[in-house]
Design a protein around this motif. Structure first.
Motif, PDB file in Angstrom:
ATOM      1  N   ILE A   1      38.558  14.365  77.825  1.00  0.00           N
ATOM      2  CA  ILE A   1      38.452  13.279  76.256  1.00  0.00           C
ATOM      3  C   ILE A   1      37.419  14.557  76.046  1.00  0.00           C
ATOM      4  CG2 ILE A   1      36.075  11.533  75.897  1.00  0.00           C
ATOM      5  CD1 ILE A   1      37.518  10.042  78.593  1.00  0.00           C
ATOM      6  N   ARG A   2      36.496  15.574  76.925  1.00  0.00           N
ATOM      7  CA  ARG A   2      35.825  16.501  76.441  1.00  0.00           C
ATOM      8  C   ARG A   2      36.211  17.189  74.918  1.00  0.00           C
ATOM      9  NH1 ARG A   2      34.047  21.170  79.827  1.00  0.00           N
ATOM     10  NH2 ARG A   2      36.413  22.073  79.214  1.00  0.00           N
ATOM     11  N   ASP A   3      37.994  17.928  75.814  1.00  0.00           N
ATOM     12  CA  ASP A   3      38.863  18.501  75.033  1.00  0.00           C
ATOM     13  C   ASP A   3      38.726  17.622  73.787  1.00  0.00           C
ATOM     14  OD1 ASP A   3      38.093  21.066  76.898  1.00  0.00           O
ATOM     15  OD2 ASP A   3      40.015  20.770  77.821  1.00  0.00           O
ATOM     16  N   ALA A   4      39.427  16.656  73.580  1.00  0.00           N
ATOM     17  CA  ALA A   4      39.638  16.272  72.001  1.00  0.00           C
ATOM     18  C   ALA A   4      38.714  15.525  71.467  1.00  0.00           C
ATOM     19  CB  ALA A   4      40.260  14.496  73.203  1.00  0.00           C
ATOM     20  N   VAL A   5      37.715  15.629  71.752  1.00  0.00           N
ATOM     21  CA  VAL A   5      36.236  15.223  70.733  1.00  0.00           C
ATOM     22  C   VAL A   5      36.099  16.868  70.567  1.00  0.00           C
ATOM     23  CG1 VAL A   5      33.489  15.041  70.685  1.00  0.00           C
ATOM     24  CG2 VAL A   5      35.097  13.479  71.780  1.00  0.00           C
ATOM     25  N   LYS A   6      36.055  18.069  71.074  1.00  0.00           N
ATOM     26  CA  LYS A   6      35.871  19.434  70.656  1.00  0.00           C
ATOM     27  C   LYS A   6      36.788  19.291  69.388  1.00  0.00           C
ATOM     28  CE  LYS A   6      33.470  21.746  74.336  1.00  0.00           C
ATOM     29  NZ  LYS A   6      33.709  22.751  75.545  1.00  0.00           N
ATOM     30  N   ASP A   7      37.759  19.233  69.782  1.00  0.00           N
ATOM     31  CA  ASP A   7      39.108  19.744  68.889  1.00  0.00           C
ATOM     32  C   ASP A   7      38.290  19.033  67.698  1.00  0.00           C
ATOM     33  OD1 ASP A   7      41.874  20.898  68.249  1.00  0.00           O
ATOM     34  OD2 ASP A   7      42.201  18.807  68.270  1.00  0.00           O
ATOM     35  N   VAL A   8      38.239  17.691  67.505  1.00  0.00           N
ATOM     36  CA  VAL A   8      37.699  16.829  66.149  1.00  0.00           C
ATOM     37  C   VAL A   8      36.793  17.226  65.695  1.00  0.00           C
ATOM     38  CG1 VAL A   8      37.025  14.611  65.266  1.00  0.00           C
ATOM     39  CG2 VAL A   8      39.239  14.461  66.563  1.00  0.00           C
ATOM     40  N   LEU A   9      35.984  18.009  66.270  1.00  0.00           N
ATOM     41  CA  LEU A   9      34.751  18.499  65.866  1.00  0.00           C
ATOM     42  C   LEU A   9      35.008  19.797  64.950  1.00  0.00           C
ATOM     43  CD1 LEU A   9      32.294  17.496  67.748  1.00  0.00           C
ATOM     44  CD2 LEU A   9      32.721  16.422  66.120  1.00  0.00           C
ATOM     45  N   ASP A  10      35.618  20.905  65.753  1.00  0.00           N
ATOM     46  CA  ASP A  10      35.831  21.936  65.646  1.00  0.00           C
ATOM     47  C   ASP A  10      37.347  21.777  64.224  1.00  0.00           C
ATOM     48  OD1 ASP A  10      33.507  22.603  67.400  1.00  0.00           O
ATOM     49  OD2 ASP A  10      34.937  23.375  69.250  1.00  0.00           O
ATOM     50  N   ASN A  11      38.202  21.230  64.742  1.00  0.00           N
ATOM     51  CA  ASN A  11      38.745  21.350  62.971  1.00  0.00           C
ATOM     52  C   ASN A  11      38.541  20.619  61.505  1.00  0.00           C
ATOM     53  OD1 ASN A  11      40.591  22.918  64.079  1.00  0.00           O
ATOM     54  ND2 ASN A  11      40.354  22.106  65.892  1.00  0.00           N
ATOM     55  N   THR A  12      37.400  20.178  61.657  1.00  0.00           N
ATOM     56  CA  THR A  12      36.574  18.797  60.381  1.00  0.00           C
ATOM     57  C   THR A  12      35.918  19.826  59.857  1.00  0.00           C
ATOM     58  OG1 THR A  12      37.046  17.045  61.908  1.00  0.00           O
ATOM     59  CG2 THR A  12      35.548  17.192  59.529  1.00  0.00           C
ATOM     60  N   THR A  13      35.477  20.534  58.690  1.00  0.00           N
ATOM     61  CA  THR A  13      34.650  21.634  58.394  1.00  0.00           C
ATOM     62  C   THR A  13      33.731  20.841  57.451  1.00  0.00           C
ATOM     63  OG1 THR A  13      35.855  21.550  56.317  1.00  0.00           O
ATOM     64  CG2 THR A  13      36.096  23.276  58.372  1.00  0.00           C
ATOM     65  N   LEU A  14      33.243  20.819  56.907  1.00  0.00           N
ATOM     66  CA  LEU A  14      32.015  20.610  55.885  1.00  0.00           C
ATOM     67  C   LEU A  14      33.218  20.555  54.601  1.00  0.00           C
ATOM     68  CD1 LEU A  14      27.962  22.264  55.995  1.00  0.00           C
ATOM     69  CD2 LEU A  14      29.336  19.551  56.264  1.00  0.00           C
ATOM     70  N   GLU A  15      33.390  20.667  54.106  1.00  0.00           N
ATOM     71  CA  GLU A  15      34.828  20.882  53.199  1.00  0.00           C
ATOM     72  C   GLU A  15      35.667  19.720  53.076  1.00  0.00           C
ATOM     73  OE1 GLU A  15      36.069  20.992  49.799  1.00  0.00           O
ATOM     74  OE2 GLU A  15      34.322  23.016  50.346  1.00  0.00           O
ATOM     75  N   ASP A  16      35.739  19.313  54.106  1.00  0.00           N
ATOM     76  CA  ASP A  16      36.824  18.366  54.244  1.00  0.00           C
ATOM     77  C   ASP A  16      35.603  17.121  54.934  1.00  0.00           C
ATOM     78  OD1 ASP A  16      38.864  19.847  55.357  1.00  0.00           O
ATOM     79  OD2 ASP A  16      37.910  19.101  57.736  1.00  0.00           O
ATOM     80  N   MET A  17      34.511  16.945  54.563  1.00  0.00           N
ATOM     81  CA  MET A  17      33.504  16.004  54.753  1.00  0.00           C
ATOM     82  C   MET A  17      32.691  15.525  53.709  1.00  0.00           C
ATOM     83  SD  MET A  17      32.517  15.699  58.221  1.00  0.00           S
ATOM     84  CE  MET A  17      30.975  17.274  58.962  1.00  0.00           C
ATOM     85  N   ALA A  18      32.206  16.834  52.402  1.00  0.00           N
ATOM     86  CA  ALA A  18      32.248  16.575  51.576  1.00  0.00           C
ATOM     87  C   ALA A  18      33.268  16.276  51.147  1.00  0.00           C
ATOM     88  CB  ALA A  18      31.800  17.688  51.117  1.00  0.00           C
ATOM     89  N   SER A  19      34.549  16.461  50.832  1.00  0.00           N
ATOM     90  CA  SER A  19      35.608  15.795  49.731  1.00  0.00           C
ATOM     91  C   SER A  19      36.407  14.640  49.635  1.00  0.00           C
ATOM     92  CB  SER A  19      36.268  16.649  49.520  1.00  0.00           C
ATOM     93  OG  SER A  19      37.042  17.474  50.694  1.00  0.00           O
ATOM     94  N   TYR A  20      35.825  13.962  51.452  1.00  0.00           N
ATOM     95  CA  TYR A  20      36.946  12.880  51.589  1.00  0.00           C
ATOM     96  C   TYR A  20      36.339  11.870  50.052  1.00  0.00           C
ATOM     97  CZ  TYR A  20      37.752   9.225  54.529  1.00  0.00           C
ATOM     98  OH  TYR A  20      38.071   7.659  54.973  1.00  0.00           O
ATOM     99  N   THR A  21      37.274  11.038  50.601  1.00  0.00           N
ATOM    100  CA  THR A  21      37.166  10.083  49.381  1.00  0.00           C
ATOM    101  C   THR A  21      37.928   9.007  50.157  1.00  0.00           C
ATOM    102  OG1 THR A  21      39.250  10.701  48.304  1.00  0.00           O
ATOM    103  CG2 THR A  21      37.623  11.235  47.516  1.00  0.00           C
ATOM    104  N   ASP A  22      37.306   7.428  50.011  1.00  0.00           N
ATOM    105  CA  ASP A  22      38.336   6.352  50.739  1.00  0.00           C
ATOM    106  C   ASP A  22      38.890   5.854  49.587  1.00  0.00           C
ATOM    107  OD1 ASP A  22      39.018   4.335  53.065  1.00  0.00           O
ATOM    108  OD2 ASP A  22      36.788   3.785  52.438  1.00  0.00           O
ATOM    109  N   ASP A  23      39.882   6.423  49.412  1.00  0.00           N
ATOM    110  CA  ASP A  23      41.042   5.547  48.172  1.00  0.00           C
ATOM    111  C   ASP A  23      41.908   4.947  48.901  1.00  0.00           C
ATOM    112  OD1 ASP A  23      42.128   7.600  48.846  1.00  0.00           O
ATOM    113  OD2 ASP A  23      41.708   8.715  47.090  1.00  0.00           O
ATOM    114  N   GLY A  24      42.039   5.137  50.743  1.00  0.00           N
ATOM    115  CA  GLY A  24      43.081   4.716  51.555  1.00  0.00           C
ATOM    116  C   GLY A  24      44.753   5.408  50.535  1.00  0.00           C
TER     117      GLY A  24
END
Length: 139
Positions: free
Chosen positions: A107-130
């Motif tokens: 579980i720890r490694d899965a959470v770390k993997d998501v957090l460490d492979n999600t950049t600020l650029e990914d989050m800043a450019s995210y759009t919820d357009d389906g």
């Protein structure tokens, strides 16, 4: 693992700075007002982010904060570790019996993997357009 308001609001600050990357400093007041958050609380969160080098402060009448690095080089994991501490689903993993210890580690490694492979650029450019290429998190 539960992320507190420190981690959630810290991500909010950092995403806003990433959206404005290259446009000059952004004030905490503007971030607080646009997200209906306490400016005083954001001031408490920005200090550890600044000490970790994730943000830089700019003084003066048109001052504020900028990212300490490019948004593609800062991950959600960097931010969460600064504000929340080590990423672990339970305390004392090493004291658990082997079967449970393996589960907690996975579980720890899965959470770390998501957090460490999600950049600020990914989050800043995210759009919820389906669209089909929208970011999907699997844990």
């Amino acid at each position: 693992m539960k992320i507190s308001t420190k981690g959630r609001y810290g991500l909010t600050i950092m995403i806003e700075l990433a959206k404005r990357h290259g446009e000059g400093p952004t004030s905490l007041r503007m971030i607080a007002q646009s997200h209906d958050l306490s400016e005083h609380y954001l001031e408490q969160l920005i200090a550890p982010l600044r000490n970790a080098g994730l943000v830089k402060s700019i003084r003066g009448a048109y001052g504020g904060y900028i990212l300490g690095n490019d948004p593609t080089k800062i991950t959600a994991g960097d931010i969460i570790r600064v504000l929340e501490g080590p990423i672990s689903p339970v305390e004392g993993i090493e004291d658990e019996e082997p079967a449970k210890r393996e589960l907690w580690i996975r579980i720890r490694d899965a959470v770390k993997d998501v957090l460490d492979n999600t950049t600020l650029e990914d989050m800043a450019s995210y759009t919820d357009d389906g669209e089909s290429d929208a970011y999907m998190f699997y844990i």
